[in-house]
Design a protein around this motif. Structure first.
Motif, mmCIF file in Angstrom:
data_model
loop_
_atom_site.group_PDB
_atom_site.id
_atom_site.type_symbol
_atom_site.label_atom_id
_atom_site.label_comp_id
_atom_site.label_asym_id
_atom_site.label_seq_id
_atom_site.Cartn_x
_atom_site.Cartn_y
_atom_site.Cartn_z
ATOM 1 N N ASP A 1 0.833 -1.206 0.000
ATOM 2 C CA ASP A 1 0.000 0.000 0.000
ATOM 3 C C ASP A 1 0.872 1.263 0.000
ATOM 4 O O ASP A 1 0.600 2.230 -0.715
ATOM 5 C CB ASP A 1 -0.918 -0.028 1.235
ATOM 6 C CG ASP A 1 -1.922 1.119 1.221
ATOM 7 O OD1 ASP A 1 -2.620 1.267 0.194
ATOM 8 O OD2 ASP A 1 -1.999 1.848 2.226
ATOM 9 N N LEU A 2 1.948 1.235 0.789
ATOM 10 C CA LEU A 2 2.862 2.383 0.847
ATOM 11 C C LEU A 2 3.548 2.593 -0.501
ATOM 12 O O LEU A 2 3.654 3.721 -0.998
ATOM 13 C CB LEU A 2 3.902 2.150 1.941
ATOM 14 C CG LEU A 2 4.997 3.235 2.075
ATOM 15 C CD1 LEU A 2 4.365 4.599 2.346
ATOM 16 C CD2 LEU A 2 5.973 2.869 3.173
ATOM 17 N N ALA A 3 4.002 1.520 -1.153
ATOM 18 C CA ALA A 3 4.658 1.624 -2.457
ATOM 19 C C ALA A 3 3.705 2.204 -3.488
ATOM 20 O O ALA A 3 4.097 3.031 -4.334
ATOM 21 C CB ALA A 3 5.162 0.257 -2.902
ATOM 22 N N ASP A 4 2.457 1.777 -3.432
ATOM 23 C CA ASP A 4 1.445 2.275 -4.378
ATOM 24 C C ASP A 4 1.234 3.779 -4.212
ATOM 25 O O ASP A 4 1.164 4.551 -5.184
ATOM 26 C CB ASP A 4 0.138 1.502 -4.139
ATOM 27 C CG ASP A 4 -0.843 1.677 -5.288
ATOM 28 O OD1 ASP A 4 -0.391 1.806 -6.439
ATOM 29 O OD2 ASP A 4 -2.053 1.678 -5.032
ATOM 30 N N LYS A 5 1.154 4.228 -2.951
ATOM 31 C CA LYS A 5 0.956 5.660 -2.685
ATOM 32 C C LYS A 5 2.176 6.480 -3.111
ATOM 33 O O LYS A 5 2.041 7.567 -3.662
ATOM 34 C CB LYS A 5 0.669 5.863 -1.193
ATOM 35 C CG LYS A 5 -0.721 5.391 -0.776
ATOM 36 C CD LYS A 5 -0.922 5.517 0.724
ATOM 37 C CE LYS A 5 -2.324 5.040 1.118
ATOM 38 N NZ LYS A 5 -2.534 5.044 2.571
ATOM 39 N N LEU A 6 3.369 5.919 -2.881
ATOM 40 C CA LEU A 6 4.591 6.626 -3.280
ATOM 41 C C LEU A 6 4.677 6.758 -4.799
ATOM 42 O O LEU A 6 5.091 7.791 -5.324
ATOM 43 C CB LEU A 6 5.819 5.871 -2.749
ATOM 44 C CG LEU A 6 6.122 6.067 -1.260
ATOM 45 C CD1 LEU A 6 7.155 5.065 -0.792
ATOM 46 C CD2 LEU A 6 6.599 7.492 -0.976
ATOM 47 N N ASP B 1 2.175 6.939 -6.830
ATOM 48 C CA ASP B 1 1.215 7.976 -7.230
ATOM 49 C C ASP B 1 1.793 9.368 -6.980
ATOM 50 O O ASP B 1 1.627 10.287 -7.787
ATOM 51 C CB ASP B 1 -0.099 7.799 -6.459
ATOM 52 C CG ASP B 1 -0.859 6.555 -6.911
ATOM 53 O OD1 ASP B 1 -0.528 6.030 -8.001
ATOM 54 O OD2 ASP B 1 -1.753 6.102 -6.178
ATOM 55 N N LYS B 2 2.447 9.548 -5.837
ATOM 56 C CA LYS B 2 3.037 10.852 -5.491
ATOM 57 C C LYS B 2 4.209 11.184 -6.413
ATOM 58 O O LYS B 2 4.402 12.338 -6.809
ATOM 59 C CB LYS B 2 3.532 10.839 -4.037
ATOM 60 C CG LYS B 2 2.428 10.801 -2.995
ATOM 61 C CD LYS B 2 2.031 12.202 -2.597
ATOM 62 C CE LYS B 2 1.092 12.202 -1.393
ATOM 63 N NZ LYS B 2 0.698 13.569 -1.028
ATOM 64 N N LEU B 3 4.973 10.130 -6.765
ATOM 65 C CA LEU B 3 6.159 10.336 -7.591
ATOM 66 C C LEU B 3 5.801 10.687 -9.022
ATOM 67 O O LEU B 3 6.479 11.490 -9.665
ATOM 68 C CB LEU B 3 7.018 9.053 -7.572
ATOM 69 C CG LEU B 3 8.340 9.083 -8.334
ATOM 70 C CD1 LEU B 3 9.307 10.078 -7.676
ATOM 71 C CD2 LEU B 3 8.961 7.686 -8.363
ATOM 72 N N VAL C 1 9.530 2.715 -7.656
ATOM 73 C CA VAL C 1 9.639 2.671 -6.203
ATOM 74 C C VAL C 1 10.055 1.257 -5.798
ATOM 75 O O VAL C 1 9.430 0.284 -6.218
ATOM 76 C CB VAL C 1 8.298 3.022 -5.529
ATOM 77 C CG1 VAL C 1 8.420 2.897 -4.009
ATOM 78 C CG2 VAL C 1 7.833 4.405 -5.933
ATOM 79 N N VAL C 2 11.105 1.119 -4.986
ATOM 80 C CA VAL C 2 11.539 -0.173 -4.458
ATOM 81 C C VAL C 2 11.701 -0.042 -2.948
ATOM 82 O O VAL C 2 12.501 0.763 -2.473
ATOM 83 C CB VAL C 2 12.879 -0.637 -5.078
ATOM 84 C CG1 VAL C 2 13.276 -1.993 -4.498
ATOM 85 C CG2 VAL C 2 12.786 -0.707 -6.583
ATOM 86 N N LEU C 3 10.897 -0.828 -2.198
ATOM 87 C CA LEU C 3 10.928 -0.753 -0.735
ATOM 88 C C LEU C 3 11.270 -2.124 -0.150
ATOM 89 O O LEU C 3 10.949 -3.158 -0.732
ATOM 90 C CB LEU C 3 9.569 -0.299 -0.186
ATOM 91 C CG LEU C 3 9.037 1.069 -0.650
ATOM 92 C CD1 LEU C 3 7.671 1.318 -0.052
ATOM 93 C CD2 LEU C 3 10.014 2.177 -0.276
ATOM 94 N N GLY C 4 11.886 -2.092 1.026
ATOM 95 C CA GLY C 4 12.185 -3.331 1.728
ATOM 96 C C GLY C 4 11.854 -3.207 3.197
ATOM 97 O O GLY C 4 11.892 -2.115 3.769
ATOM 98 N N SER C 5 11.483 -4.359 3.791
ATOM 99 C CA SER C 5 11.150 -4.358 5.216
ATOM 100 C C SER C 5 11.512 -5.705 5.801
ATOM 101 O O SER C 5 11.506 -6.716 5.098
ATOM 102 C CB SER C 5 9.665 -4.066 5.415
ATOM 103 O OG SER C 5 9.343 -4.045 6.799
ATOM 104 N N ALA C 6 11.824 -5.729 7.097
ATOM 105 C CA ALA C 6 12.170 -6.987 7.763
ATOM 106 C C ALA C 6 11.263 -7.198 8.962
ATOM 107 O O ALA C 6 10.996 -6.267 9.726
ATOM 108 C CB ALA C 6 13.621 -6.971 8.199
#
Length: 881
Positions: free
Chosen positions: A792-797, A799-801, A806-811
């Motif tokens: 969801d965060l990647a999708d919003k970013l 749209d803003k960009l 956009v490439v995101l990572g989380s652990a």
């Protein structure tokens, strides 16, 4: 000569040798028994090997039969030549130390010239170069023209496999072009054979030597006769055809294939090849399934799967769109059931197996073909002529393509396969297949200490009603040698005249117990039968010394025997219940019974529902409570079948069999030990039901005290759960539902908080926009969120960009998650999220992929997350144009 049908020839051969005092045996199953050297029976004499080696005593010294055989060594030639086939029948007559050359040579000549009435001017005989005896018998005891007898070398007319029994042979050949004149010399004869003018149709093997380690040929005291005549081949001669596919029974099948496919035979070579392949393969598959083989990715199951799928593919080449092989079953069965009645008995089951396998193949074939076409296009565009081994393996492993099918399709396109690479990928599967087959010596029979027991020693099991008796010790074996005594502390084998110990067989485990007298005491920890059926006790000497010819007491552990009996009788009752609940297609595919539990494998094509499991369990328990008497009767196999007794699906039985009946509920052929009354079983409980192979399910269950113990453990567990939940036992379900609802509410709350946390990070992340070759890039590590919140965060970013990637990572929980999303303009610049995310995830010990515009991946190394994200710009740079 009269134009005889294939079925008529078979019957005439067997009747002829019955008239020569031979015992007619039915064909043995295609699955070899007690022979680890072969996947499938491939020669007429193969099932008779124990009689030739002397390990077993034949039911008669003269035997005749027609043996079903499967050979796939020349499968690539099936359909392309007139004589290659994977399934064939081998007519044979055998002598075990009875008659020899002076009998079989005149009989063979009598059968082919008098019974079959083959013109003598069409026949030639070959013998081994040095076999003067055979020449004398042929020339003096028959009216064959001696100028038609040719002496050939070892390669053509001497049968041997390494060391052991061997000998010269004599072959009978048919001249298909007598108008060309008589063949005068051995050289001309060999040339005529190479040119297919003369064909060999009957091989008489004279086993008269024993070849030792030094290569010496020592004469056998009792020489043997082993002959083999291909039924399909002699049928081509009798019917005047040029191809086995024109023989009456096989042509009937080919005509049906032609009708189903709407393709006329004889018009184009490629279509004729497909018609012949389907005709041959459907014969093979029907006979294999009838003998208990099921499709799989290993061993004989792989042979079956390969044949079905190869036939199905050639059906598609002929334009057949839907599953069709099962529709050919009737014509095959109709042409063979008189000789093999089991085909008609198992017709429904055979059709079901073929239909399911063909449907399974169809599901993967189209997608696999698309993949293979892509591979071919890629190879051709790069001027490459070899498909990599890993891609060939992917087709096999993921899409169910046999390697040979991939090879065949690629061959049509002029492309080869990296076989070494494929074999590397297949190593584990091949290793399993190899380990499933043992090593063996001459004729497939392993030599070990069990076979040191002299042939004149007889052993007898007398333990159906007894668990203790006295007998005399006949043989002792220590290590790999016959011994005169066994001393305290040693392990060895004890053989007695009579024993109450049950030797492991038929799925029932061996008995344990003790053997003793005043001089010694030994613990029996195993009991088996050797290859010749003699019962042997594996024992540990606890006290004293034991010598041969001593009288001993043999005592079976009674409690263990009782528990085994409960489980064994319950297995019979389970099979009957499965047939009643699921249908008559259920057949035993394997079983194992010990003192703890029972395991029963059976043919069925889907997982049992909970309702079906309950029905089966209730049916068994209801009949246990009827306290039926368990009775045993000895009767002929025909009477047993007439009485409704269940026989093992692929077993071959002696004339007299043991039938175990549980009241009027269950009746089954069995040599094992049982309870005297069904009530002794006490209780039956199914523990699990699962699939173990394609079309085979497995049930594990317990009985008696083990089932009571199991229920007590379950009851204690329920009490413990109720105590933990602080509720009564009957309220456990309600309490859990309340707690699950509360957990869901908490999860929603957590997700909401994660979403807010992610949203608050947007502005901070947007402050760090990078540019790679004109493409905007946002990459970063986001703490505290994963899964849906990360996407969801990647999708919003994105749209803003606006334009970019956009490439995101989380652990979280020792796992790493990545997500990538790109705009259309970034994709046009060469960005591909699936490929980029795959490279990023590799750094964190993972993998993944997806579409150009969106992709996800995972990783196993959280400590590498920062490094992976830091490498995003350089990875993207390699893709941007």
């Amino acid at each position: 000569m009269e134009k005889l049908g294939l079925n008529e020839i078979r019957e005439s051969f067997l009747k002829f040798f019955e008239g020569k005092e031979h015992l007619r045996l039915e064909s043995f199953p295609l699955v070899p028994k007690n022979d680890a050297s072969l996947l499938l029976v491939n020669a007429g004499m193969q099932p008779l090997k124990p009689y030739f080696t002397g390990i077993q005593t034949p039911p008669s010294t003269r035997i005749t039969n027609c043996q079903k055989c499967i050979r796939t060594g020349d499968i690539e030639n099936v359909g392309k030549t007139s004589r290659h086939g994977t399934f064939f029948e081998m007519l044979g007559n055998f002598s075990f130390g009875d008659y020899f050359k002076k009998e079989i040579i005149p009989w063979a000549w009598e059968y082919i010239t008098v019974v079959l009435n083959i013109p003598k001017e069409s026949l030639y005989v070959t013998i081994y170069l040095e076999d003067d005896e055979a020449f004398d018998i042929w020339s003096k005891n028959t009216d064959v023209d001696p100028t038609r007898i040719f002496r050939l070398g070892k390669e053509e007319n001497f049968w041997e496999i390494g060391q052991g029994p061997c000998g010269p042979s004599s072959e009978i050949h048919f001249d298909r072009n007598v108008e060309l004149g008589q063949i005068k010399t051995a050289e001309e004869f060999v040339k005529a054979g190479n040119e297919d003018r003369v064909i060999e149709f009957w091989n008489l093997v004279f086993t008269q030597f024993d070849k030792d380690e030094q290569g010496n040929y020592n004469k056998l005291k009792n020489p043997n006769i082993d002959t083999g005549m291909g039924l399909e081949r002699i049928a081509t001669i009798m019917q005047g055809t040029n191809s086995i596919f024109e023989v009456d029974t096989i042509k009937n099948i080919l005509d049906e294939v032609s009708r189903v496919s709407k393709v006329k035979y004889g018009e184009t070579r490629t279509e004729d090849i497909s018609l012949r392949i389907i005709t041959d393969h459907v014969r093979s598959t029907i006979f294999m399934i009838s003998d208990g083989v099921l499709p799989s990715n290993e061993g004989r199951g792989y042979v079956l799967r390969r044949l079905i799928r190869r036939a199905a593919r050639h059906g598609k080449l002929l334009g057949i769109k839907n599953a069709f092989l099962n529709k050919l079953c009737n014509i095959v069965i109709e042409n063979s059931f008189k000789a093999y009645p089991e085909l008609k008995e198992k017709a429904g089951y055979i059709k079901k197996v073929i239909k399911l396998e063909e449907e399974r193949f169809s599901e993967t074939l189209d997608s696999g073909m698309d993949i293979l076409k892509t591979y071919i296009e890629e190879l051709k565009s790069n001027n490459n002529k070899i498909l990599s081994g890993d891609k060939a393996f992917k087709l096999y492993d993921t899409f169910g393509f046999p390697y040979e099918l991939t090879e065949e399709i690629l061959e049509d396109a002029g492309i080869g396969i990296d076989l070494e690479g494929f074999n590397s990928e297949m190593q584990s599967q091949r290793q399993r297949a190899r380990s499933a087959r043992g090593h063996s010596n001459y004729m497939g029979n392993g030599e070990n200490e069990l076979n040191l027991i002299p042939k004149n020693i007889e052993t007898k099991f007398n333990g159906y009603d007894k668990t203790e008796l006295q007998s005399v010790v006949k043989v002792l074996i220590s290590g790999e040698e016959v011994a005169s005594e066994l001393a305290k502390g040693s392990k060895g084998i004890i053989v007695t005249e009579v024993t109450p110990f049950y030797a492991e067989m038929g799925g029932q485990i061996f008995d344990k117990g003790i053997i003793f007298n005043d001089n010694f005491k030994a613990e029996v920890y195993d009991c088996q039968k050797n290859a010749s059926g003699k019962i042997v006790h594996f024992a540990l000497m606890l006290e004293g010394t034991l010598k041969t010819d001593e009288f001993v007491t043999l005592r079976v552990e009674k409690k263990r025997r009782t528990e085994i009996g409960r489980n064994h009788t319950a297995t019979h009752m389970l099979q009957e219940a499965l047939k009643r609940v699921l249908g008559d297609h259920v057949h035993q595919s394997g079983s194992y019974v010990d003192e703890e539990r029972l395991r029963f494998d059976f043919t069925h094509f889907s997982a049992l529902t909970q309702e079906e499991i309950i029905k089966v369990e209730e049916l068994v328990n209801n009949n246990i409570m009827q306290s039926y008497k368990v009775e045993t009767n000895i009767m002929t196999i025909d009477k047993a079948k007439e009485s409704g007794a269940i026989a093992l699906f692929d077993e071959k039985y002696q004339e007299d069999v043991r039938v175990v009946s549980v009241g009027g509920y269950s009746k089954e052929l069995c040599g094992g030990t049982h309870v005297r009354n069904s009530g002794e079983i006490g209780m039956f409980k199914i523990l699990s039901e699962a699939g173990v192979a394609a079309g085979v399910r497995r049930i594990e269950a317990i009985t008696g005290s083990n089932s009571i113990k199991y229920l007590e453990e379950k009851n204690n567990l329920i009490k413990e759960i109720a105590s933990t939940l602080k509720c009564s036992e009957k309220d456990i379900t309600n309490k859990l539902q309340i707690q699950l609802a509360e957990l869901k509410d908490k999860e929603k709350e957590i997700l909401s908080l994660k979403g807010k946390l992610a949203a608050s990070s947007i502005d901070e992340i947007l402050d760090d926009v990078k540019e790679v070759k004109g493409v905007k890039v946002i990459c970063g590590v986001v703490k505290g969120i994963d899964g849906d919140a990360l996407r969801d965060l990647a999708d919003k970013l994105r749209d803003k960009l606006g334009d970019g990637i956009v490439v995101l990572g989380s652990a979280a929980n020792d796992k790493v998650e990545f997500v990538a999303m790109a705009s259309k303009s970034a994709i046009d610049s060469g960005v591909h999220c699936g490929k980029i995310i795959k490279e990023v995830a590799k750094i964190a010990g993972g993998g993944g992929g997806g579409r150009p515009d969106m992709a996800q991946a995972g990783g196993k190394l959280p400590e590498k997350l920062e490094q992976a994200i830091a490498n995003v710009p350089s990875i993207i740079e390699t893709f941007v144009k």
